[in-house]
Design a protein around this motif. Structure first.
Motif: not given
Length: 355
Positions: A243-249, A258-269
């Motif tokens: 969650k500290e990576n640039e694409y999340v920021l 937040p739900s979309r960030i978790l679904k599209k950017h964080i959980l796939p990683n």
């Protein structure tokens, strides 16, 4: 013949005359080098290069095919007491593998009909042991897969919320995990079995849950209450870093939910950690169900599981050792194959182990 490209005297462009067109060999080499791939495809390629993992996959596929196809072929049920001419065959108890009872031999001699052999022999209740081992394997695998899916769903959701929220929310949620982790799972299964037997025993009579029994329901509840803690901790640790990576920021900056960030950017990683944890959770769940069934806390009779079959065979170990060998060998085969597959998935999908 093409004229050489010339550069204008006052032009700031690159002198194209110094370059020559690529040959066909260079073009083909570039196509190979620039082959598109994905994280999953790359991981599967690495997995297929692991001979132990490939062998484990082959064994598991053969086992799954066997437990699906075998009940369609063999004429015996897992709870069916052998009969000859419509009467119970009392001479069919504890037969050795690939043998027939006295009444079956007499029946085949009189009628000329060839009866299906007892591949693993029979048990003390005159039931075909191969059918019971096949259904026991089906039950144990189903319990392991269902428990692992349950652990994955709860652990991923809980760990994702704790890791992304952070702060006091993370502190409180992780202290809850510490409390749950300190609870003894075996004691919880015993207590829940007693409570459910008194409260739900009559309610589930005649339903699909009656075949599983209160012991198996309590086992599923314990998996849902206790065994997700390890998965939650792993997912939370990954999310705290991601969650500290640039694409999340950047996603936060443009107002993404937040739900979309978790679904599209964080959980796939976090996919590699989730795959590895689930693959290693399946043999753990199967082994847990097996030793609880061995203690009499598993599926209800007459439905078999590999643990309950081993428990039944323990009393006649010296006289009929094959009755313990077959379920024990099946447990070892399943757990070993799943562990090797889990190790192969870890080597293939864990970014820290990639070269």
């Amino acid at each position: 013949m093409n004229k050489p490209l010339k550069k204008h005297l006052f032009s700031s462009q690159i002198n194209l005359a110094k370059f020559s067109p690529a040959s066909e060999e260079e073009k083909s080499q570039q196509e190979v080098m620039s082959e598109s791939t994905t994280f999953f495809r790359d991981g599967m390629k690495k997995l297929m290069r692991n001979p132990l993992a490939v062998g484990a996959i082959i064994v598991l596929v053969l086992l799954i095919i066997t437990i699906i196809v075998a009940p369609m072929i063999i004429p015996y049920g897992y709870d069916e007491i052998l009969k000859v001419g419509g009467k119970r065959d009392k001479t069919a108890a504890n037969l050795a593998p690939f043998t027939w009872s006295e009444n079956e031999l007499k029946y085949m001699e009189e009628t000329g009909e060839q009866l299906f052999p007892h591949i693993f022999g029979t048990d003390k209740m005159c039931r075909d042991y191969f059918a019971r081992v096949i259904y026991g394997t089906r039950v144990s695998l189903s319990v392991g897969l269902f428990a692992s899916i349950l652990v994955m769903i709860i652990g991923v959701l809980y760990g994702a919320i704790a890791g992304y929220a952070g702060g006091k929310v993370d502190l409180v949620m992780m202290r809850i995990c510490d409390i749950i982790y300190s609870l003894p799972d075996l004691l919880m299964v015993i207590l829940l079995s007693v409570v459910l037997r008194e409260t739900l025993g009559a309610a589930i009579t005649g339903t699909v849950f009656a075949k599983l029994g209160t012991n198996m329901l309590s086992l599923f509840i314990v998996f849902g209450l206790l065994y997700w803690v390890g998965m939650a901790r792993l997912v939370r640790g990954q999310i705290l870093t991601i969650k500290e990576n640039e694409y999340v920021l950047a996603a936060r900056t443009i107002g993404t939910k937040p739900s979309r960030i978790l679904k599209k950017h964080i959980l796939p990683n976090c996919l590699s950690v989730i795959i590895i944890s689930v693959a290693l959770q399946v043999p753990s769940a199967i082994f847990t169900e097996s030793y609880l069934s061995f203690l009499g806390l598993g599926v209800s009779q007459p439905m078999p599981s590999l643990g309950s079959l081993a428990n039944e065979a323990r009393g006649a170990l010296q006289a009929y050792p094959f009755q313990l060998v077959f379920p024990a060998l099946m447990i070892c085969l399943i757990v070993l194959s799943l562990n090797l597959l889990g190790d192969g998935l870890r080597d293939a999908f864990d970014p820290k182990l990639r070269r």
